[in-house]
Motif scaffolding. Sequence first.
Motif, PDB file in Angstrom:
ATOM      1  N   ASP A   1       0.875  -1.237   0.047  1.00 43.16           N
ATOM      2  CA  ASP A   1      -0.148  -0.140  -0.062  1.00 43.16           C
ATOM      3  C   ASP A   1       0.738   1.157   0.178  1.00 43.16           C
ATOM      4  O   ASP A   1       0.628   2.228  -0.678  1.00 43.16           O
ATOM      5  N   LEU A   2       1.907   1.266   0.876  1.00 41.73           N
ATOM      6  CA  LEU A   2       2.639   2.474   0.952  1.00 41.73           C
ATOM      7  C   LEU A   2       3.515   2.685  -0.229  1.00 41.73           C
ATOM      8  O   LEU A   2       3.915   3.740  -0.559  1.00 41.73           O
ATOM      9  N   THR A   3       4.003   1.719  -0.790  1.00 42.59           N
ATOM     10  CA  THR A   3       4.775   1.663  -2.018  1.00 42.59           C
ATOM     11  C   THR A   3       3.961   2.340  -3.236  1.00 42.59           C
ATOM     12  O   THR A   3       4.556   3.211  -3.809  1.00 42.59           O
ATOM     13  N   ALA A   4       2.620   2.055  -3.277  1.00 41.25           N
ATOM     14  CA  ALA A   4       1.889   2.854  -4.305  1.00 41.25           C
ATOM     15  C   ALA A   4       1.763   4.287  -3.861  1.00 41.25           C
ATOM     16  O   ALA A   4       1.825   4.982  -4.795  1.00 41.25           O
ATOM     17  N   GLN A   5       1.593   4.390  -2.621  1.00 44.88           N
ATOM     18  CA  GLN A   5       1.438   6.042  -2.319  1.00 44.88           C
ATOM     19  C   GLN A   5       2.754   6.789  -2.479  1.00 44.88           C
ATOM     20  O   GLN A   5       2.681   7.614  -3.043  1.00 44.88           O
ATOM     21  N   VAL A   6       4.041   6.289  -2.198  1.00 46.18           N
ATOM     22  CA  VAL A   6       5.151   6.546  -2.411  1.00 46.18           C
ATOM     23  C   VAL A   6       5.483   7.027  -3.986  1.00 46.18           C
ATOM     24  O   VAL A   6       5.537   8.043  -4.664  1.00 46.18           O
ATOM     25  N   THR A   7       4.855   6.008  -4.767  1.00 45.89           N
ATOM     26  CA  THR A   7       4.895   5.891  -6.334  1.00 45.89           C
ATOM     27  C   THR A   7       4.104   7.201  -6.791  1.00 45.89           C
ATOM     28  O   THR A   7       4.522   8.020  -7.680  1.00 45.89           O
ATOM     29  N   GLU A   8       3.042   7.439  -6.098  1.00 47.92           N
ATOM     30  CA  GLU A   8       1.937   8.599  -6.612  1.00 47.92           C
ATOM     31  C   GLU A   8       2.624   9.927  -6.046  1.00 47.92           C
ATOM     32  O   GLU A   8       2.560  10.843  -7.070  1.00 47.92           O
ATOM     33  N   LEU A   9       3.302   9.874  -4.959  1.00 42.55           N
ATOM     34  CA  LEU A   9       3.818  11.033  -4.514  1.00 42.55           C
ATOM     35  C   LEU A   9       4.960  11.581  -5.176  1.00 42.55           C
ATOM     36  O   LEU A   9       5.094  12.588  -5.568  1.00 42.55           O
ATOM     37  N   ARG A  10       5.768  10.558  -5.719  1.00 43.22           N
ATOM     38  CA  ARG A  10       6.978  10.964  -6.606  1.00 43.22           C
ATOM     39  C   ARG A  10       6.514  11.449  -8.006  1.00 43.22           C
ATOM     40  O   ARG A  10       7.070  12.379  -8.300  1.00 43.22           O
ATOM     41  N   ALA A  11       5.473  10.949  -8.344  1.00 48.94           N
ATOM     42  CA  ALA A  11       4.980  11.253  -9.565  1.00 48.94           C
ATOM     43  C   ALA A  11       4.359  12.673  -9.398  1.00 48.94           C
ATOM     44  O   ALA A  11       4.713  13.598 -10.376  1.00 48.94           O
ATOM     45  N   ALA A  12       3.664  13.028  -8.367  1.00 47.30           N
ATOM     46  CA  ALA A  12       3.042  14.391  -8.326  1.00 47.30           C
ATOM     47  C   ALA A  12       4.208  15.404  -8.135  1.00 47.30           C
ATOM     48  O   ALA A  12       4.139  16.546  -8.418  1.00 47.30           O
ATOM     49  N   HIS A  13       5.397  14.870  -7.020  1.00 51.29           N
ATOM     50  CA  HIS A  13       6.360  15.872  -6.965  1.00 51.29           C
ATOM     51  C   HIS A  13       7.180  16.115  -8.312  1.00 51.29           C
ATOM     52  O   HIS A  13       7.509  17.210  -8.264  1.00 51.29           O
ATOM     53  N   GLN A  14       7.450  15.067  -8.975  1.00 52.53           N
ATOM     54  CA  GLN A  14       8.095  15.310 -10.386  1.00 52.53           C
ATOM     55  C   GLN A  14       7.124  16.293 -11.343  1.00 52.53           C
ATOM     56  O   GLN A  14       7.850  17.180 -11.870  1.00 52.53           O
ATOM     57  N   GLN A  15       5.964  16.259 -11.297  1.00 54.79           N
ATOM     58  CA  GLN A  15       5.206  17.140 -11.950  1.00 54.79           C
ATOM     59  C   GLN A  15       5.255  18.600 -11.597  1.00 54.79           C
ATOM     60  O   GLN A  15       5.549  19.585 -12.482  1.00 54.79           O
ATOM     61  N   ARG A  16       5.138  18.828  -9.899  1.00 52.03           N
ATOM     62  CA  ARG A  16       5.280  19.952  -9.260  1.00 52.03           C
ATOM     63  C   ARG A  16       6.811  20.600  -9.845  1.00 52.03           C
ATOM     64  O   ARG A  16       6.900  21.713 -10.202  1.00 52.03           O
ATOM     65  N   TYR A  17       7.626  19.807  -9.749  1.00 56.12           N
ATOM     66  CA  TYR A  17       9.155  20.276 -10.000  1.00 56.12           C
ATOM     67  C   TYR A  17       9.374  20.738 -11.449  1.00 56.12           C
ATOM     68  O   TYR A  17       9.981  21.677 -11.566  1.00 56.12           O
ATOM     69  N   ASP A  18       8.541  19.929 -12.423  1.00 55.51           N
ATOM     70  CA  ASP A  18       8.698  20.495 -13.741  1.00 55.51           C
ATOM     71  C   ASP A  18       7.844  21.484 -14.067  1.00 55.51           C
ATOM     72  O   ASP A  18       8.447  22.405 -15.068  1.00 55.51           O
ATOM     73  N   ARG A  19       7.001  21.789 -13.436  1.00 57.89           N
ATOM     74  CA  ARG A  19       6.002  22.993 -13.536  1.00 57.89           C
ATOM     75  C   ARG A  19       6.946  24.134 -12.815  1.00 57.89           C
ATOM     76  O   ARG A  19       7.136  25.258 -13.596  1.00 57.89           O
ATOM     77  N   GLU A  20       7.545  24.045 -11.738  1.00 57.62           N
ATOM     78  CA  GLU A  20       8.296  25.129 -11.294  1.00 57.62           C
ATOM     79  C   GLU A  20       9.586  25.415 -11.886  1.00 57.62           C
ATOM     80  O   GLU A  20       9.974  26.450 -11.720  1.00 57.62           O
ATOM     81  N   ARG A  21      10.080  24.269 -12.307  1.00 57.17           N
ATOM     82  CA  ARG A  21      11.493  24.588 -13.366  1.00 57.17           C
ATOM     83  C   ARG A  21      11.184  25.458 -14.323  1.00 57.17           C
ATOM     84  O   ARG A  21      11.902  26.030 -14.709  1.00 57.17           O
TER      85      ARG A  21
END
Length: 594
Positions: free
Chosen positions: A85-105
Amino acid sequence: MGGKRTVSAFVPPTLPADVQPADPEEISELQEALDGHRRALAESRVKLSETSDRLEAERRARTEAEELIASAQRAKSAYAAQIEDLTAQVTELRAAHQQRYDRERVQPRRIASAAREAIVERAQSPAPLNEVQARKKIDAMLRKSGWLIQSKAEANPRAGQGVAIEEFTLATGRADYVLYVDGKIVGVIEAKREGTALSGALAQNERYAAGVLKEHAMAVWRRDEPFAFRYASTGAETYFLNRVDPHARSREVFSFHRPETIAAWMKRADEEPDVPTFRAALRTSMPLLETHGLRMAQVDAITGLEGSLATDRPRALIQMATGAGKTFTAVTETYRLLRHAGARRVLFLVDRNNLGRQAHAEFDKYRTPDENRKLTDLYNVDMLGRSGLQDTSAVVISTIQRMYALLKGEELQDGQDGDEPEPKETPGEAPAAQEGAPPANASNLDETYTADEPITVEYNADVPIESFDVIVIDECHRSIYGLWRGVLDYFDAHLVGLTATPTRQTQGFFDHNMVAQYTYEQAVADGVNVDFDIVRLNTTIREDGGAKIEKGTTVRIPLPPGVRVADATPLCRQEAFAEAPPPGRSSVTGPVLS
């Protein structure tokens, strides 16, 4: 055979005449054999019992082990599911963080100016001092405070009133500095690198206290407390512990106390062993309050404040509605501190010149409740002026800006902050200066101290940190923040704040130690203040869409009653701008603040 047989008596048989008596040795052997068999039987029974118990214990252990294995298997399955369960959540958070990073970059978010300045300040701040660098700074602090610094090889405790000897050998170690006053060992300083928790250094001082060598025993001021005055310092931060106080508590200080101050403390402790310190007197020497002439709110404020001082709380806040008698309360408490606790000097700090004059007038007309004498006949109450701090002053009244100028070592001018009356124009005489310019005898604080960042102060030997025992801060919600807070952090004194409208920042600065609270609503209910009504007027300007002021237009803003442009402090000017009348109000002409 027929008939009956009747036995009339038992006749034992006659022993054979040729029976030989038993052999004792044979009987003894048989007895020993019998005892041996009995012991063997007992041992067999014990072994049988132990074997049965061991088998039962093994059976129970096997059962418990099987239960634990089953429980571990169930927990393993649950944890595996949770990990998934947590692995799935971490994967989702990483994807969201990467999207936010790409936007702010692509489009970085804007950083607030205050946050950017804080980041720059942290990046530009120097590296923490190591112990060698800290020692050099401590040496400079000691010299500024009036101490002579000597090495152990060149030690001469009589070279001056205060001598600090480096690397002093003790039975339990080597102290960084040992302090001599008038030839007596009275204190110790532990030097640490910057960033070290100084609570541990003070504990190390405790270990030193039990290790004075016999060769120095005669030089100790107090046998039961060889190092009564203890410091721990990194050069950037200094803590002090006065073991003469029966309920000693460590506190942070700006620098080291002067030798003559410690000598005065030693004299008081020798002459008054029951109340050896000012803080001890706050706990035991304050008599019951004479409530005649005081409102209940004032009684509560004084009682609450003295309770806070008795527990050695460094800061206390009194909230009292405007017009309810804050200044009179402060004057009453000041007299009690001077008379009963032995306070040497009290500072009454304001941020406006007219408030200082009002406070001086309140001290001047105050009559003591015990002798009905004027307070100014018993103690000197002075406005801070050209002569600076006077040894004869029991109460000093000053603006916080003028106190800052004194700490900076600048020459003060009498006049607006002093006891002299303000100059008046005579008919037919030309004005001394143009409107808006300071008078010739007024200090130039308004023009000098208009920095956009908090002020910093350096140690001033003419104004040591122990100059005041108590500092009363009038209208503290204005005075303690912004440019001037460094003045309050400089002195080793109890801080007492007076305000009618405490902000969250004010309460935080005073450690949320509000010792009395008397609101405007309570003052109205008690008949101390008068309620008011709000009158709202509609004007054509408001109804037709408001008014506009062109950029660069000079706006005339009225100052508070009784305050001239020359008297207005920077804070007062800021408040005048903040209180500008909104559109729709009638215009008021007044001095121009530019």
